[in-house]
Write a protein that holds these residues in place. Structure first.
Motif, mmCIF file in Angstrom:
data_model
loop_
_atom_site.group_PDB
_atom_site.id
_atom_site.type_symbol
_atom_site.label_atom_id
_atom_site.label_comp_id
_atom_site.label_asym_id
_atom_site.label_seq_id
_atom_site.Cartn_x
_atom_site.Cartn_y
_atom_site.Cartn_z
ATOM 1 N N GLU A 1 0.830 -1.213 0.000
ATOM 2 C CA GLU A 1 0.000 0.000 0.000
ATOM 3 C C GLU A 1 0.861 1.258 0.000
ATOM 4 O OE1 GLU A 1 -2.432 -3.208 2.144
ATOM 5 O OE2 GLU A 1 -0.327 -2.646 1.977
ATOM 6 N N ASN A 2 1.894 1.271 0.848
ATOM 7 C CA ASN A 2 2.761 2.446 0.914
ATOM 8 C C ASN A 2 3.633 2.604 -0.326
ATOM 9 O OD1 ASN A 2 1.878 3.518 3.363
ATOM 10 N ND2 ASN A 2 3.288 2.256 4.548
ATOM 11 N N VAL A 3 4.033 1.510 -0.931
ATOM 12 C CA VAL A 3 4.794 1.596 -2.185
ATOM 13 C C VAL A 3 3.908 2.221 -3.270
ATOM 14 C CG1 VAL A 3 5.989 0.296 -3.990
ATOM 15 C CG2 VAL A 3 6.327 -0.326 -1.591
ATOM 16 N N ALA A 4 2.660 1.785 -3.352
ATOM 17 C CA ALA A 4 1.726 2.348 -4.341
ATOM 18 C C ALA A 4 1.527 3.844 -4.095
ATOM 19 C CB ALA A 4 0.393 1.611 -4.295
ATOM 20 N N TYR A 5 1.341 4.222 -2.835
ATOM 21 C CA TYR A 5 1.149 5.641 -2.504
ATOM 22 C C TYR A 5 2.394 6.449 -2.852
ATOM 23 C CZ TYR A 5 0.416 9.925 0.090
ATOM 24 O OH TYR A 5 0.295 11.246 0.436
ATOM 25 N N HIS A 6 3.572 5.931 -2.521
ATOM 26 C CA HIS A 6 4.818 6.628 -2.839
ATOM 27 C C HIS A 6 4.941 6.882 -4.343
ATOM 28 C CE1 HIS A 6 9.045 7.778 -2.651
ATOM 29 N NE2 HIS A 6 9.162 7.055 -3.755
ATOM 30 N N PHE A 7 4.719 5.841 -5.131
ATOM 31 C CA PHE A 7 4.822 6.003 -6.586
ATOM 32 C C PHE A 7 3.753 6.948 -7.119
ATOM 33 C CE2 PHE A 7 7.010 1.629 -7.055
ATOM 34 C CZ PHE A 7 8.251 2.209 -6.925
ATOM 35 N N TYR A 8 2.546 6.892 -6.549
ATOM 36 C CA TYR A 8 1.486 7.799 -6.992
ATOM 37 C C TYR A 8 1.919 9.255 -6.776
ATOM 38 C CZ TYR A 8 -2.749 10.499 -7.230
ATOM 39 O OH TYR A 8 -3.665 11.470 -7.558
ATOM 40 N N GLU B 1 -3.559 -0.741 -4.461
ATOM 41 C CA GLU B 1 -3.697 0.398 -5.370
ATOM 42 C C GLU B 1 -3.913 1.663 -4.555
ATOM 43 O OE1 GLU B 1 -6.044 0.403 -9.269
ATOM 44 O OE2 GLU B 1 -7.455 1.256 -7.822
ATOM 45 N N TYR B 2 -3.306 2.754 -5.008
ATOM 46 C CA TYR B 2 -3.651 4.064 -4.469
ATOM 47 C C TYR B 2 -4.337 4.844 -5.571
ATOM 48 C CZ TYR B 2 -3.934 8.478 -2.275
ATOM 49 O OH TYR B 2 -4.451 9.636 -1.743
ATOM 50 N N ARG B 3 -5.549 5.280 -5.258
ATOM 51 C CA ARG B 3 -6.372 6.085 -6.158
ATOM 52 C C ARG B 3 -7.111 7.076 -5.277
ATOM 53 N NH1 ARG B 3 -8.570 5.016 -11.146
ATOM 54 N NH2 ARG B 3 -7.871 2.865 -10.984
ATOM 55 N N PRO B 4 -6.857 8.369 -5.438
ATOM 56 C CA PRO B 4 -7.550 9.325 -4.563
ATOM 57 C C PRO B 4 -9.055 9.338 -4.850
ATOM 58 C CG PRO B 4 -6.354 10.484 -6.273
ATOM 59 C CD PRO B 4 -6.000 9.036 -6.410
ATOM 60 N N ARG B 5 -9.803 9.719 -3.831
ATOM 61 C CA ARG B 5 -11.255 9.878 -4.014
ATOM 62 C C ARG B 5 -11.515 10.998 -4.990
ATOM 63 N NH1 ARG B 5 -14.676 7.697 0.166
ATOM 64 N NH2 ARG B 5 -13.380 6.857 1.822
ATOM 65 N N PRO B 6 -12.544 10.847 -5.831
ATOM 66 C CA PRO B 6 -12.898 11.956 -6.731
ATOM 67 C C PRO B 6 -13.308 13.180 -5.910
ATOM 68 C CG PRO B 6 -14.083 9.936 -7.300
ATOM 69 C CD PRO B 6 -13.373 9.679 -5.999
ATOM 70 N N ALA B 7 -12.981 14.347 -6.433
ATOM 71 C CA ALA B 7 -13.374 15.595 -5.760
ATOM 72 C C ALA B 7 -14.887 15.711 -5.754
ATOM 73 C CB ALA B 7 -12.744 16.779 -6.477
ATOM 74 N N SER B 8 -15.411 16.184 -4.664
ATOM 75 C CA SER B 8 -16.881 16.334 -4.542
ATOM 76 C C SER B 8 -17.348 17.625 -5.152
ATOM 77 C CB SER B 8 -17.291 16.314 -3.071
ATOM 78 O OG SER B 8 -16.917 15.094 -2.493
ATOM 79 N N VAL C 1 -2.018 4.295 -9.062
ATOM 80 C CA VAL C 1 -0.874 3.390 -9.184
ATOM 81 C C VAL C 1 -1.241 2.109 -8.458
ATOM 82 C CG1 VAL C 1 1.527 2.941 -8.538
ATOM 83 C CG2 VAL C 1 0.879 5.192 -9.409
ATOM 84 N N ARG C 2 -1.052 1.005 -9.147
ATOM 85 C CA ARG C 2 -1.282 -0.329 -8.573
ATOM 86 C C ARG C 2 0.057 -1.036 -8.501
ATOM 87 N NH1 ARG C 2 -5.806 -4.346 -10.958
ATOM 88 N NH2 ARG C 2 -7.046 -2.626 -10.123
ATOM 89 N N VAL C 3 0.310 -1.716 -7.382
ATOM 90 C CA VAL C 3 1.551 -2.456 -7.196
ATOM 91 C C VAL C 3 1.201 -3.888 -6.827
ATOM 92 C CG1 VAL C 3 3.677 -2.664 -5.853
ATOM 93 C CG2 VAL C 3 2.806 -0.395 -6.465
ATOM 94 N N SER C 4 1.806 -4.829 -7.541
ATOM 95 C CA SER C 4 1.588 -6.249 -7.281
ATOM 96 C C SER C 4 2.878 -6.865 -6.769
ATOM 97 C CB SER C 4 1.159 -6.940 -8.578
ATOM 98 O OG SER C 4 1.046 -8.320 -8.397
ATOM 99 N N GLU C 5 2.761 -7.592 -5.651
ATOM 100 C CA GLU C 5 3.909 -8.324 -5.106
ATOM 101 C C GLU C 5 3.949 -9.752 -5.624
ATOM 102 O OE1 GLU C 5 4.728 -6.522 -0.671
ATOM 103 O OE2 GLU C 5 3.554 -8.337 -0.842
ATOM 104 N N THR C 6 2.788 -10.311 -5.880
ATOM 105 C CA THR C 6 2.665 -11.681 -6.366
ATOM 106 C C THR C 6 1.616 -11.698 -7.463
ATOM 107 O OG1 THR C 6 0.854 -12.437 -4.948
ATOM 108 C CG2 THR C 6 3.075 -12.485 -3.982
ATOM 109 N N PRO C 7 1.529 -12.781 -8.234
ATOM 110 C CA PRO C 7 0.501 -12.834 -9.286
ATOM 111 C C PRO C 7 -0.933 -12.741 -8.756
ATOM 112 C CG PRO C 7 2.180 -14.499 -9.668
ATOM 113 C CD PRO C 7 2.457 -13.916 -8.302
ATOM 114 N N LYS C 8 -1.125 -12.981 -7.458
ATOM 115 C CA LYS C 8 -2.485 -12.988 -6.921
ATOM 116 C C LYS C 8 -2.797 -11.825 -5.983
ATOM 117 C CE LYS C 8 -2.954 -17.990 -7.180
ATOM 118 N NZ LYS C 8 -3.233 -19.203 -6.417
ATOM 119 N N THR C 9 -1.823 -10.936 -5.726
ATOM 120 C CA THR C 9 -2.068 -9.848 -4.785
ATOM 121 C C THR C 9 -1.615 -8.511 -5.350
ATOM 122 O OG1 THR C 9 0.085 -10.094 -3.698
ATOM 123 C CG2 THR C 9 -1.746 -11.380 -2.791
ATOM 124 N N TRP C 10 -2.334 -7.480 -4.997
ATOM 125 C CA TRP C 10 -1.960 -6.123 -5.377
ATOM 126 C C TRP C 10 -2.604 -5.124 -4.433
ATOM 127 C CZ3 TRP C 10 -6.176 -3.143 -6.541
ATOM 128 C CH2 TRP C 10 -7.324 -3.784 -7.027
#
Length: 121
Positions: A83-90, A114-121, A103-112
């Protein structure tokens, strides 16, 4: 909305020191990470792109120089969870390309993660 994504790869080790003793991820271990950088825009530039994929070579160079074959505990200020790696890269990408949407980061083929900010209201 137009959306593009580019995939990047790196290998690194980490230990998650905040986990309880005996947890299999607490000790030193490594992953073959896959990073997915997503950019989006409602408009395209004069060439018909959100951004030229070649402009993202800067991100590949950053990953290669600062993260590939490194120990993430020595590279990051936060615990090196996915989670923190994704946030850092974002945050790194968003500062360079305002079109960065996630930004999505996968450590294994089955796990990932993602950091995606909430849309502005």
């Amino acid at each position: 909305m137009f959306r593009i994504c580019k995939e990047f790869h790196f290998c690194a080790s980490h230990s998650l020191d905040t986990l309880p003793e005996g947890h299999k991820c607490a000790g030193l271990h490594g992953h073959n990470y896959i990073v997915y950088l997503e950019l989006e825009s409602e408009t395209l530039d004069d060439t018909g792109f959100i951004i030229d994929f070649h402009e993202l070579d800067t991100f590949k160079a950053y990953i290669d120089e600062e993260f590939d074959h490194k120990h993430l505990n020595n590279v990051m200020d936060l615990p090196p969870t996915t989670e923190n790696v994704a946030y850092h890269f974002y945050t790194w990408c968003k500062a360079r390309w305002p079109q960065t949407s996630a930004v999505r980061v996968s450590e294994t083929p089955k796990t990932w993660a993602e950091y995606r900010p909430r849309p502005a209201s």
